[in-house]
Design an enzyme around this catalytic site. Structure first.
Site, PDB file in Angstrom:
ATOM      1  N   ARG A 224       0.995  -1.249   0.069  1.00  0.00           N
ATOM      2  CA  ARG A 224       0.001  -0.104  -0.167  1.00  0.00           C
ATOM      3  C   ARG A 224       0.942   1.328   0.210  1.00  0.00           C
ATOM      4  NH1 ARG A 224      -3.690  -2.665  -1.745  1.00  0.00           N
ATOM      5  NH2 ARG A 224      -5.589  -3.130  -0.760  1.00  0.00           N
ATOM      6  N   HIS A 272      -1.565   1.179  -9.383  1.00  0.00           N
ATOM      7  CA  HIS A 272      -2.267  -0.090  -8.685  1.00  0.00           C
ATOM      8  C   HIS A 272      -2.945  -1.288  -9.642  1.00  0.00           C
ATOM      9  CE1 HIS A 272      -4.270  -0.323  -4.475  1.00  0.00           C
ATOM     10  NE2 HIS A 272      -4.313  -1.637  -5.116  1.00  0.00           N
TER      11      HIS A 272
HETATM   12  P1  NDP Z   1      -1.636 -11.754   4.163  1.00  0.00           P
HETATM   13  O1  NDP Z   1      -2.643 -11.536   5.217  1.00  0.00           O
HETATM   14  O2  NDP Z   1      -2.010 -13.408   3.699  1.00  0.00           O
HETATM   15  O3  NDP Z   1      -0.343 -11.825   4.507  1.00  0.00           O
HETATM   16  C1  NDP Z   1       0.128 -10.630   5.118  1.00  0.00           C
HETATM   17  C2  NDP Z   1       1.628 -10.924   5.779  1.00  0.00           C
HETATM   18  O4  NDP Z   1       1.987  -9.594   6.443  1.00  0.00           O
HETATM   19  C3  NDP Z   1       1.446 -11.972   6.689  1.00  0.00           C
HETATM   20  O5  NDP Z   1       2.856 -12.871   6.542  1.00  0.00           O
HETATM   21  C4  NDP Z   1       1.477 -11.172   8.316  1.00  0.00           C
HETATM   22  O6  NDP Z   1       2.036 -12.077   9.214  1.00  0.00           O
HETATM   23  C5  NDP Z   1       2.278 -10.200   7.585  1.00  0.00           C
HETATM   24  N1  NDP Z   1       2.515  -9.127   8.590  1.00  0.00           N
HETATM   25  C6  NDP Z   1       1.248  -8.250   8.967  1.00  0.00           C
HETATM   26  N2  NDP Z   1       1.436  -7.373   9.737  1.00  0.00           N
HETATM   27  C7  NDP Z   1       2.712  -7.437  10.046  1.00  0.00           C
HETATM   28  C8  NDP Z   1       3.657  -6.771  11.079  1.00  0.00           C
HETATM   29  N3  NDP Z   1       3.053  -5.813  11.643  1.00  0.00           N
HETATM   30  N4  NDP Z   1       5.094  -7.127  10.971  1.00  0.00           N
HETATM   31  C9  NDP Z   1       5.640  -8.332  10.140  1.00  0.00           C
HETATM   32  N5  NDP Z   1       4.770  -8.842   9.334  1.00  0.00           N
HETATM   33  C10 NDP Z   1       3.420  -8.434   9.280  1.00  0.00           C
HETATM   34  O7  NDP Z   1      -2.162 -10.942   3.055  1.00  0.00           O
HETATM   35  P2  NDP Z   1      -1.926 -11.160   1.385  1.00  0.00           P
HETATM   36  O8  NDP Z   1      -0.808 -11.827   1.100  1.00  0.00           O
HETATM   37  O9  NDP Z   1      -3.286 -11.922   0.816  1.00  0.00           O
HETATM   38  O10 NDP Z   1      -2.103  -9.606   0.907  1.00  0.00           O
HETATM   39  C11 NDP Z   1      -1.187  -8.640   1.359  1.00  0.00           C
HETATM   40  C12 NDP Z   1      -1.222  -7.255   0.996  1.00  0.00           C
HETATM   41  O11 NDP Z   1      -1.091  -7.062  -0.431  1.00  0.00           O
HETATM   42  C13 NDP Z   1      -2.728  -6.659   1.027  1.00  0.00           C
HETATM   43  O12 NDP Z   1      -3.156  -6.404   2.405  1.00  0.00           O
HETATM   44  C14 NDP Z   1      -2.696  -5.593   0.059  1.00  0.00           C
HETATM   45  O13 NDP Z   1      -2.204  -4.613   0.870  1.00  0.00           O
HETATM   46  C15 NDP Z   1      -1.552  -5.827  -0.917  1.00  0.00           C
HETATM   47  N6  NDP Z   1      -2.215  -6.166  -2.077  1.00  0.00           N
HETATM   48  C16 NDP Z   1      -1.911  -5.252  -3.232  1.00  0.00           C
HETATM   49  C17 NDP Z   1      -2.479  -5.554  -4.551  1.00  0.00           C
HETATM   50  C18 NDP Z   1      -2.152  -4.556  -5.551  1.00  0.00           C
HETATM   51  O14 NDP Z   1      -2.822  -4.677  -6.872  1.00  0.00           O
HETATM   52  N7  NDP Z   1      -1.217  -3.642  -5.377  1.00  0.00           N
HETATM   53  C19 NDP Z   1      -3.293  -6.638  -4.659  1.00  0.00           C
HETATM   54  C20 NDP Z   1      -3.496  -7.610  -3.691  1.00  0.00           C
HETATM   55  C21 NDP Z   1      -2.847  -7.339  -2.351  1.00  0.00           C
HETATM   56  P3  NDP Z   1       1.719 -13.112   9.805  1.00  0.00           P
HETATM   57  O15 NDP Z   1       1.835 -14.254   8.381  1.00  0.00           O
HETATM   58  O16 NDP Z   1       2.115 -13.499  11.002  1.00  0.00           O
HETATM   59  O17 NDP Z   1       0.136 -13.014  10.077  1.00  0.00           O
HETATM   60  C1  OXD Z   2      -6.064  -5.626  -3.098  1.00  0.00           C
HETATM   61  C2  OXD Z   2      -5.696  -4.701  -4.105  1.00  0.00           C
HETATM   62  O1  OXD Z   2      -5.974  -5.443  -1.917  1.00  0.00           O
HETATM   63  O2  OXD Z   2      -6.008  -4.835  -5.413  1.00  0.00           O
HETATM   64  O3  OXD Z   2      -6.365  -6.908  -3.642  1.00  0.00           O
HETATM   65  O4  OXD Z   2      -4.969  -3.693  -3.694  1.00  0.00           O
END
Ligand code: NDP
Ligand code: OXD
Length: 309
Positions: A224, A272
């Site tokens: 993000r 994005h």
């Molecule tokens: P998940 O919830 O599967 O994974 C998130 C990961 O981040 C987990 O490993 C989690 O740890 C870790 N995490 C969260 N908070 C912290 C912290 N404070 N310190 C360290 N690690 C942390 O999410 P997704 O993989 O499905 O998606 C991740 C992000 O990708 C979305 O939230 C979104 O912002 C972004 N995204 C962007 C898109 C785009 O088009 N640019 C499209 C899709 C997603 P733990 O394993 O311990 O829970």
């Molecule tokens: C998502 C995105 O969170 O598109 O899936 O950013």
């Protein structure tokens, strides 16, 4: 029983045909034509207008059109008792991994330099490391992080992942929590941000972090825009601490025309689009979530509001 759809992305017609095919018994309403708010049980949404969800008195379940849910949890009027389900779609993860692999490869293969050389008509070979000599650190080693990590590893990059809770994933160095971050950063020549935006991760891509990376490291941010301190990135690039950045997400979207990122020679910008939700693969996942919810079964990927993702 009606489903409300609201998105800032122009995809309502495709969603209508998918949901009507999968759940013909449901009425599909597209904001702002919401009809009787009391007839709406489910909301499928991406960046809905603030307060919209609070205005639906019988709302039972909120389904995010994205993997990230910061667009929902940041609404102070989000109805607190209504569960939120985030999208986990293998096709979305695969699309994100493509973007990450492309970004990492562009940095690894000096694409920014060769693009500049092409503009000047300069034929000059630059020293090139092997992928095995370019360690990549993934911040956010969750659904998408692990998928992207596997694909980077298949390309030959050594990959380390950082998560909130400790985990062991065969083939990867893993780090967790604030204490694990410094070690990951010190050993990563390219850093990839795939974190959710929460109170703990906002502004994490900042001068302090960049200073802990090896000089000349690269950044891919597909998490993000709120993860990045824009001015700190420009300063790190201009000082040579970072050599390039591939950015898909921004503090303000669309990225304002006057923003320096557009014209910075060491930054690649995309609007994005790293992972675009595709109704063909995502609608069956939403329909399954609704069916499970109605059957009283646990719904996978229900968000923990206290955790923020
Ligand atoms: P998940 O919830 O599967 O994974 C998130 C990961 O981040 C987990 O490993 C989690 O740890 C870790 N995490 C969260 N908070 C912290 C912290 N404070 N310190 C360290 N690690 C942390 O999410 P997704 O993989 O499905 O998606 C991740 C992000 O990708 C979305 O939230 C979104 O912002 C972004 N995204 C962007 C898109 C785009 O088009 N640019 C499209 C899709 C997603 P733990 O394993 O311990 O829970
Ligand atoms: C998502 C995105 O969170 O598109 O899936 O950013």
């Amino acid at each position: 029983m009606a489903i409300l759809f609201s998105s800032t992305v122009d995809s309502a017609t495709r969603w209508r045909s998918e949901i009507e095919r999968l759940m013909p018994e449901r009425e599909f309403r597209i904001w702002p034509e919401i009809g009787d708010p009391a007839a709406i049980d489910y909301a499928i949404v991406w960046r809905p207008p603030r307060g919209l969800l609070a205005s639906l008195p019988k709302l039972q379940l909120i389904l995010s059109l994205g993997a990230g849910v910061d667009h929902l949890l940041s609404d102070p009027q989000l109805p607190r008792g209504v569960p939120v389900v985030r999208l986990v779609d293998p096709c979305l993860s695969a699309a994100m991994s493509e973007f990450v692999a492309l970004g990492v490869l562009r940095l690894h293969r000096h694409d920014l330099d060769y693009l500049a050389q092409q503009r000047l008509g300069t034929w000059l070979e630059r020293p090139q490391k092997n992928a095995a000599e370019r360690p990549v650190g993934i911040l956010g080693f969750g659904t998408i992080g692990e998928d992207a990590g596997g694909k980077l590893r298949a390309l030959g990059f050594p990959v380390a992942g950082w998560s909130r809770s400790a985990k062991s994933v065969p083939g990867f160095a893993t780090y967790s929590g604030p204490d694990g971050l410094a070690a990951l950063l010190a050993g990563s020549e390219i850093i990839v941000c795939l974190l959710p935006l929460t109170g703990a991760t906002v502004g994490i891509l900042n001068a302090r972090m960049f200073a802990q990376l090896p000089r000349g490291a690269g950044l891919v941010n597909a998490g993000r825009g709120g993860h990045l301190v824009d001015a700190d990135l420009i300063a790190a690039l201009d000082a040579g601490q970072l050599s390039g950045a591939v950015l898909d997400v921004f503090n303000t979207e669309p990225l304002p025309p006057e923003h320096p990122f557009w014209r910075h020679p060491r930054i690649l910008v995309t609007p994005h689009i790293a992972g675009i939700t595709n109704p063909a693969s995502a609608a069956p996942i939403m329909a399954e979530a609704i069916r499970r919810f109605e059957a009283g079964l646990p719904v996978a990927h229900t968000v923990d509001p206290a955790r923020g993702y």
